[in-house]
Every structure is written in structure tokens, then in C-alpha cells.
Design a protein around this motif. Structure first.
Motif, PDB file in Angstrom:
ATOM      1  N   LEU A  15      17.843  -7.128  61.507  1.00 45.85           N
ATOM      2  CA  LEU A  15      17.749  -6.944  62.858  1.00 45.85           C
ATOM      3  C   LEU A  15      17.047  -5.697  63.218  1.00 45.85           C
ATOM      4  CD1 LEU A  15      21.496  -7.112  62.905  1.00 45.85           C
ATOM      5  CD2 LEU A  15      19.909  -8.538  63.817  1.00 45.85           C
ATOM      6  N   HIS A  16      16.212  -5.236  62.387  1.00 46.15           N
ATOM      7  CA  HIS A  16      15.168  -3.973  62.321  1.00 46.15           C
ATOM      8  C   HIS A  16      16.100  -2.887  62.874  1.00 46.15           C
ATOM      9  CE1 HIS A  16      11.851  -6.739  61.887  1.00 46.15           C
ATOM     10  NE2 HIS A  16      12.340  -7.509  62.790  1.00 46.15           N
ATOM     11  N   LEU A  17      16.999  -2.605  62.268  1.00 45.71           N
ATOM     12  CA  LEU A  17      17.819  -1.373  62.596  1.00 45.71           C
ATOM     13  C   LEU A  17      17.819  -0.185  61.456  1.00 45.71           C
ATOM     14  CD1 LEU A  17      21.345  -3.292  63.419  1.00 45.71           C
ATOM     15  CD2 LEU A  17      19.554  -2.410  64.727  1.00 45.71           C
ATOM     16  N   SER A  18      17.800   1.051  62.081  1.00 43.58           N
ATOM     17  CA  SER A  18      17.674   2.189  61.131  1.00 43.58           C
ATOM     18  C   SER A  18      18.602   3.219  61.672  1.00 43.58           C
ATOM     19  CB  SER A  18      16.241   2.889  61.026  1.00 43.58           C
ATOM     20  OG  SER A  18      15.639   3.102  62.227  1.00 43.58           O
ATOM     21  N   THR A  19      18.880   3.171  62.890  1.00 43.35           N
ATOM     22  CA  THR A  19      19.723   4.370  63.619  1.00 43.35           C
ATOM     23  C   THR A  19      20.989   3.789  64.122  1.00 43.35           C
ATOM     24  OG1 THR A  19      18.587   4.121  65.865  1.00 43.35           O
ATOM     25  CG2 THR A  19      17.527   5.442  64.299  1.00 43.35           C
ATOM     26  N   LEU A  20      21.836   4.600  64.581  1.00 42.52           N
ATOM     27  CA  LEU A  20      23.270   4.221  65.288  1.00 42.52           C
ATOM     28  C   LEU A  20      22.780   3.842  66.767  1.00 42.52           C
ATOM     29  CD1 LEU A  20      25.796   6.786  63.688  1.00 42.52           C
ATOM     30  CD2 LEU A  20      25.779   4.311  63.581  1.00 42.52           C
ATOM     31  N   LEU A  21      21.909   4.606  67.374  1.00 41.94           N
ATOM     32  CA  LEU A  21      21.878   4.137  68.727  1.00 41.94           C
ATOM     33  C   LEU A  21      21.154   2.823  68.896  1.00 41.94           C
ATOM     34  CD1 LEU A  21      19.990   7.298  70.386  1.00 41.94           C
ATOM     35  CD2 LEU A  21      22.230   6.136  70.934  1.00 41.94           C
ATOM     36  N   GLN A  22      20.315   2.371  67.845  1.00 37.63           N
ATOM     37  CA  GLN A  22      19.828   0.890  67.826  1.00 37.63           C
ATOM     38  C   GLN A  22      20.783  -0.002  67.563  1.00 37.63           C
ATOM     39  OE1 GLN A  22      16.870   1.336  64.677  1.00 37.63           O
ATOM     40  NE2 GLN A  22      15.103   2.190  66.116  1.00 37.63           N
ATOM     41  N   ALA A  23      22.034   0.514  66.801  1.00 40.55           N
ATOM     42  CA  ALA A  23      22.945  -0.475  66.275  1.00 40.55           C
ATOM     43  C   ALA A  23      23.981  -0.825  67.330  1.00 40.55           C
ATOM     44  CB  ALA A  23      23.642   0.078  65.194  1.00 40.55           C
ATOM     45  N   LYS A  24      23.869   0.131  68.343  1.00 33.62           N
ATOM     46  CA  LYS A  24      24.907   0.011  69.534  1.00 33.62           C
ATOM     47  C   LYS A  24      25.170  -1.296  69.918  1.00 33.62           C
ATOM     48  CE  LYS A  24      25.917   1.622  74.097  1.00 33.62           C
ATOM     49  NZ  LYS A  24      25.467   2.528  75.285  1.00 33.62           N
ATOM     50  N   GLN A  25      23.865  -2.291  70.257  1.00 35.61           N
ATOM     51  CA  GLN A  25      23.988  -3.433  71.126  1.00 35.61           C
ATOM     52  C   GLN A  25      24.682  -4.732  70.321  1.00 35.61           C
ATOM     53  OE1 GLN A  25      19.980  -5.474  71.193  1.00 35.61           O
ATOM     54  NE2 GLN A  25      19.534  -3.774  70.109  1.00 35.61           N
ATOM     55  N   TYR A  26      24.618  -4.366  68.856  1.00 35.67           N
ATOM     56  CA  TYR A  26      25.346  -5.411  67.819  1.00 35.67           C
ATOM     57  C   TYR A  26      26.601  -4.975  67.465  1.00 35.67           C
ATOM     58  CZ  TYR A  26      20.415  -6.512  67.120  1.00 35.67           C
ATOM     59  OH  TYR A  26      19.175  -6.961  67.530  1.00 35.67           O
ATOM     60  N   ALA A  27      27.133  -3.723  67.849  1.00 38.31           N
ATOM     61  CA  ALA A  27      28.536  -3.290  67.293  1.00 38.31           C
ATOM     62  C   ALA A  27      29.723  -4.281  67.862  1.00 38.31           C
ATOM     63  CB  ALA A  27      28.728  -2.004  67.921  1.00 38.31           C
ATOM     64  N   PRO A  28      29.756  -4.901  69.292  1.00 37.74           N
ATOM     65  CA  PRO A  28      30.629  -5.581  69.664  1.00 37.74           C
ATOM     66  C   PRO A  28      30.758  -6.972  68.707  1.00 37.74           C
ATOM     67  CG  PRO A  28      29.302  -4.913  71.533  1.00 37.74           C
ATOM     68  CD  PRO A  28      28.753  -4.504  70.228  1.00 37.74           C
TER      69      PRO A  28
END
Length: 297
Positions: A145-158
Motif C-alpha cells: 500500500l506504500h504506507l510509512s506514516t499514520l496520516l497515509q494510513a488514515k484512508q485504509y483504517a476503516p
């Protein structure tokens, strides 16, 4: 009649005072080291115990696995233990109920002053590493998912399920503040579990994100990824031994012995010791003795 009345009154006060006396600490010639109930705490407490034994040549009792911060702190205040390792951020928010701060020096100074004033407890010098909270996910998924930060992860959290320990779900610098500052929404309520089960749950895909610690030894060995706290929500968590003033008075050489451990443990060295216990299943006393020898302690 008067003598009988005096005996009755005396006996009454003996009965009242006996339980109080019985509850007082009875370890005046030994030192009791405590810890909370996870690997790093036990490793640090064993390090304190071994170092005290080597320097002061006094008996040291070990009372490890004292549940969370509240129980450990109360055990220290009541005299059931003489010292235990804590973290500045935990002391700041969980014990002192102070607002989150990000400056390590300011947090340490405040904690040191408040602990002395409120509890007659001495906060000694930091051990050298910062065990901040870390939001951890599976490494292969983070790369996909090319994630490294919590802000980037926000869209996947749901789509994700969150796992954390009970203390993280309740503390001021824990779950609710994290959710608020990052505006996170998960697939359901967090799964609350023992800290030792979090990594297994993540591996077995029972959860997708866990609240762990940055110095956990299993993070690298299990190919996991820490999502950066890009809004700097978590305060510093420098490891600090906390000891009763009364104990320092009983053992004049104790403070100097503890100060010898100042800045002796790096983040990498703490992860290495944690991994030796959790990943390689080695005995804590052996791991600590090896570390002390390597450090010339």
C-alpha cells in the motif's frame, strides 16, 4: 477496676495498631525491585537488580510482572517495592495526569520535580533509550500500500481492525487522543488483549494494526512496519529508574550505582535484548548478565 480498664484500653489499641504495623515494609536490609508485566520491563528490572547486587553487595528481591503502571506506582508508594523502571511519558500522562509535551528535557524535569514533591520519589537519570508507542502493521501490506506514516494510513483504517493493550485504550496519551488527532475510524471497536498476544494476533491477521512499543524486539524479526507518528502525538518515553527517598537514605550508595546506568542503553541495544527474550526464548538473567559484561558494568 481501674487496672482492668487500662488493660482493656491497651488491648484495644494493640488490636488497632497491629494490622498497621504488619503492613509496613519489612525489608530494611534488602532492596526490592519491581517491574510491570512485559518483557522490556522485566529486562530493565533485572538489570537494576543485578547492578545493585554487584555494586552494593546487598540482597535484592525481585517482584516482577506487577500488572500496569498504576499497580507498579502504588507498590512503590506503599513500600512493597523500592524501585522500578518507568518511562517519562507514562509518568507525565498516566500518573501525573499532565498534558502531553514533546520536549524530552522539559518532560523529564517536570516528572522529576513532581514525583519528589507529590510522592517523595526520586527520578534518577535516564537509561538512554526512548521507548515510544509505535503503531505497527504487517510489513508486506505496508509495502503493497506504500504506507510509512499514520496520516497515509488514515484512508485504509476503516477496513482495519485495531489491537491494543488495556492500558493503551484507557490512558491520556493512548487510543482516544490518537484517534482524535489523526481522525481515525476503524472497522470496529479495538480488540483489547494482553500485550504478549498482540504480535501473534497481527501475524495471524486477527488484527491489522497494533499499538506496540518502538523497542520491541519482534518488529524487525517478524518483518513488521512502524507507521511514523508524523503529527508527533506521542510524548517522549525515556526509561528512568524511580526509587523511594527512604530507600536512598537506607542505602547511601544506591543513587551512585543507578547513575552508572545513565545513557548505557541505546534503542538498538534495547531491541536486541527484547528480541533475545521474545524471539530467541533466552532467560532474562542470562541476557542481562551478557549485556552487563559487554558494557563493562
Amino acid at each position: 477496676m481501674m487496672h482492668r480498664l487500662v488493660r482493656i484500653v491497651f488491648g484495644f489499641f494493640v488490636l488497632i495498631l497491629f494490622p498497621v504495623a504488619a503492613c509496613r515494609p519489612s525489608h530494611s536490609k534488602r532492596i526490592v525491585v519491581g517491574s510491570k508485566n512485559f518483557t522490556e520491563q522485566v529486562v530493565l528490572a533485572e538489570l537494576l537488580a543485578q547492578h545493585i547486587e554487584a555494586r552494593l553487595h546487598v540482597p535484592v528481591d525481585r517482584r516482577f510482572y506487577l500488572a500496569g503502571s498504576y499497580i507498579a506506582h502504588q507498590s512503590l508508594i506503599s513500600g512493597r517495592i523500592d524501585l522500578y523502571p518507568e518511562y517519562t511519558g507514562t509518568a507525565l500522562t498516566t500518573v501525573l495526569k499532565k498534558p502531553i509535551q514533546s520536549d524530552p528535557s522539559a518532560v523529564y524535569k517536570l516528572v522529576k520535580e513532581e514525583y519528589e514533591k507529590r510522592f517523595h520519589l526520586a527520578v534518577t537519570q535516564p537509561l538512554g533509550f526512548n521507548n515510544t508507542f509505535a503503531m505497527v502493521m504487517r510489513g508486506d501490506e505496508a509495502r503493497r500500500l506504500h504506507l510509512s506514516t499514520l496520516l497515509q494510513a488514515k484512508q485504509y483504517a476503516p477496513q482495519w481492525r485495531l489491537g491494543c493493550g488495556y492500558e493503551f485504550s484507557e490512558r491520556l496519551d493512548g487510543l482516544q487522543g490518537l484517534i482524535k488527532i489523526y481522525d481515525l475510524h476503524f472497522a470496529g471497536p479495538p480488540r483489547i488483549m494482553d500485550l504478549g498476544l498482540l504480535y501473534r494476533a497481527l501475524q495471524e491477521k486477527q488484527v491489522d494494526l497494533i499499538a506496540a512499543n518502538a523497542t520491541d524486539g519482534l518488529i524487525a524479526s517478524l518483518d513488521l512496519t512502524i507507521l511514523q507518528d508524523d503529527r508527533h502525538y506521542f510524548p517522549p518515553y525515556e526509561a528512568i529508574p524511580i526509587v523511594r527517598d527512604e530507600t536512598l537514605q537506607r542505602f547511601p550508595g544506591l543513587l551512585a550505582a543507578l547513575d552508572e546506568l545513565h545513557s548505557q542503553i541505546s534503542d538498538a541495544e534495547m531491541r536486541e535484548m527484547n528480541y533475545a527474550v521474545d524471539g530467541q526464548h533466552r532467560d532474562v538473567p542470562e541476557v542481562v548478565a551478557e549485556f552487563r559484561k559487554r558494557k563493562g558494568l
